[in-house]
Design a protein around this motif. Structure first.
Motif, PDB file in Angstrom:
ATOM      1  N   LEU A  52       0.822  -1.207   0.000  1.00  0.00           N
ATOM      2  CA  LEU A  52       0.000   0.000   0.000  1.00  0.00           C
ATOM      3  C   LEU A  52       0.858   1.261   0.000  1.00  0.00           C
ATOM      4  N   MET A  53       1.964   1.230   0.751  1.00  0.00           N
ATOM      5  CA  MET A  53       2.877   2.376   0.766  1.00  0.00           C
ATOM      6  C   MET A  53       3.442   2.638  -0.632  1.00  0.00           C
ATOM      7  N   TYR A  85       0.022  15.892   0.931  1.00  0.00           N
ATOM      8  CA  TYR A  85      -0.148  14.441   0.928  1.00  0.00           C
ATOM      9  C   TYR A  85       1.196  13.743   1.095  1.00  0.00           C
ATOM     10  N   THR A  86       2.227  14.285   0.435  1.00  0.00           N
ATOM     11  CA  THR A  86       3.549  13.685   0.540  1.00  0.00           C
ATOM     12  C   THR A  86       4.070  13.741   1.968  1.00  0.00           C
ATOM     13  N   ALA A  87       3.888  14.892   2.623  1.00  0.00           N
ATOM     14  CA  ALA A  87       4.317  15.029   4.021  1.00  0.00           C
ATOM     15  C   ALA A  87       3.550  14.065   4.913  1.00  0.00           C
ATOM     16  N   GLU A  88       2.250  13.901   4.648  1.00  0.00           N
ATOM     17  CA  GLU A  88       1.436  12.984   5.444  1.00  0.00           C
ATOM     18  C   GLU A  88       1.885  11.548   5.257  1.00  0.00           C
ATOM     19  N   ALA A  93       4.864   6.718   7.070  1.00  0.00           N
ATOM     20  CA  ALA A  93       6.022   5.837   6.910  1.00  0.00           C
ATOM     21  C   ALA A  93       6.909   5.866   8.156  1.00  0.00           C
ATOM     22  N   LYS A  94       7.016   7.040   8.756  1.00  0.00           N
ATOM     23  CA  LYS A  94       7.817   7.151   9.988  1.00  0.00           C
ATOM     24  C   LYS A  94       7.157   6.381  11.126  1.00  0.00           C
ATOM     25  N   ASP A  95       5.826   6.504  11.255  1.00  0.00           N
ATOM     26  CA  ASP A  95       5.114   5.742  12.284  1.00  0.00           C
ATOM     27  C   ASP A  95       5.296   4.240  12.065  1.00  0.00           C
ATOM     28  N   LYS A 100       7.968  -1.027  13.482  1.00  0.00           N
ATOM     29  CA  LYS A 100       8.875  -2.140  13.168  1.00  0.00           C
ATOM     30  C   LYS A 100      10.104  -2.118  14.079  1.00  0.00           C
ATOM     31  N   ASN A 101      10.564  -0.902  14.424  1.00  0.00           N
ATOM     32  CA  ASN A 101      11.717  -0.822  15.327  1.00  0.00           C
ATOM     33  C   ASN A 101      11.367  -1.364  16.710  1.00  0.00           C
TER      34      ASN A 101
END
Length: 222
Positions: A52-53, A85-88, A93-95, A100-101
């Motif tokens: 989806l990403m 939208y790109t920033a969102e 992606a950061k969340d 995953k971390n």
């Protein structure tokens, strides 16, 4: 449909598709965090979320390309939307990366056992915050769709006005061409009559000269 109208419709379609993808991404992240709490496997949801990403990134690239084909006054507005939208998507992606971390740290510390109460509460708070952000994104997406519709309607109205102006201008040009045709025919008739009058005048002059010459001849011969 004009090029501007077609580009606007394509951008709106991509924008709607991105809103759907954004909601699906958030839903998958909630599922992953829920599986972390319950100890279920997250490999399947993670693979789906990666897909989806990638689709969302590709759709944003297409939206950016479509925004370049818009009229000048609409291009900046749509470009700003794409940036938003790109920033969102980067925040999502950061969340996802943070999730995953945390999973990786847990695995290093002893596998996917059950979470402590503090960890479970933290995950629940993260889920609540994520859901609130998703609701805000959906509201923002709906508002932007309404703005796009309003701008599109304004563009269509302007194009309709320009088409009406062009139609009136074309009609005036036809009338002018008709008037010029009548004027040309009138001038041609006047020129023809002037030539006829000149020829007639020359003939009359010639007849007069002959008559005068004949009269002189008769006078002197007698």
């Amino acid at each position: 449909m004009s090029k501007a109208e077609k580009a606007s419709a394509i951008f709106t379609e991509h924008e709607h598709g991105y809103s759907v993808l954004s909601a699906e991404i958030t839903d998958k992240m909630n599922i992953i965090q829920g599986n972390i709490i319950t100890g279920d496997s997250i490999s399947g949801p993670c693979a789906e979320l990666d897909r989806l990403m990638a689709e969302a990134e590709e759709l944003l690239e297409q939206m950016e390309l479509e925004s370049r084909d818009q009229p000048e006054r609409l291009r900046q507005t749509l470009t700003n939307r794409v940036r938003s939208y790109t920033a969102e998507l980067r925040r999502l992606a950061k969340d996802y990366s943070n999730i995953k971390n945390r999973v990786s740290r847990r695995e290093l510390l002893g596998g996917e056992g059950s979470l402590s109460a503090a960890e479970a509460e933290e995950r629940m708070l993260d889920n609540t915050e994520l859901m609130e952000r998703t609701g805000n994104r959906l509201d923002e997406g709906y508002r932007m769709c309404l703005e796009s519709e309003a701008v599109g309607a304004e563009i269509l109205s302007d194009l309709s006005g320009q088409r009406e102006t062009l139609t009136k201008t074309r009609a005036r040009l036809r009338e002018t061409d008709s008037e010029l045709g009548r004027s040309g025919r009138l001038l041609s008739g006047m020129l023809h009559r002037a030539v006829q009058n000149r020829v007639l005048l020359i003939l009359v002059g010639a007849v007069l000269l002959v008559a005068i010459g004949y009269a002189l001849y008769v006078l002197f011969t007698r």
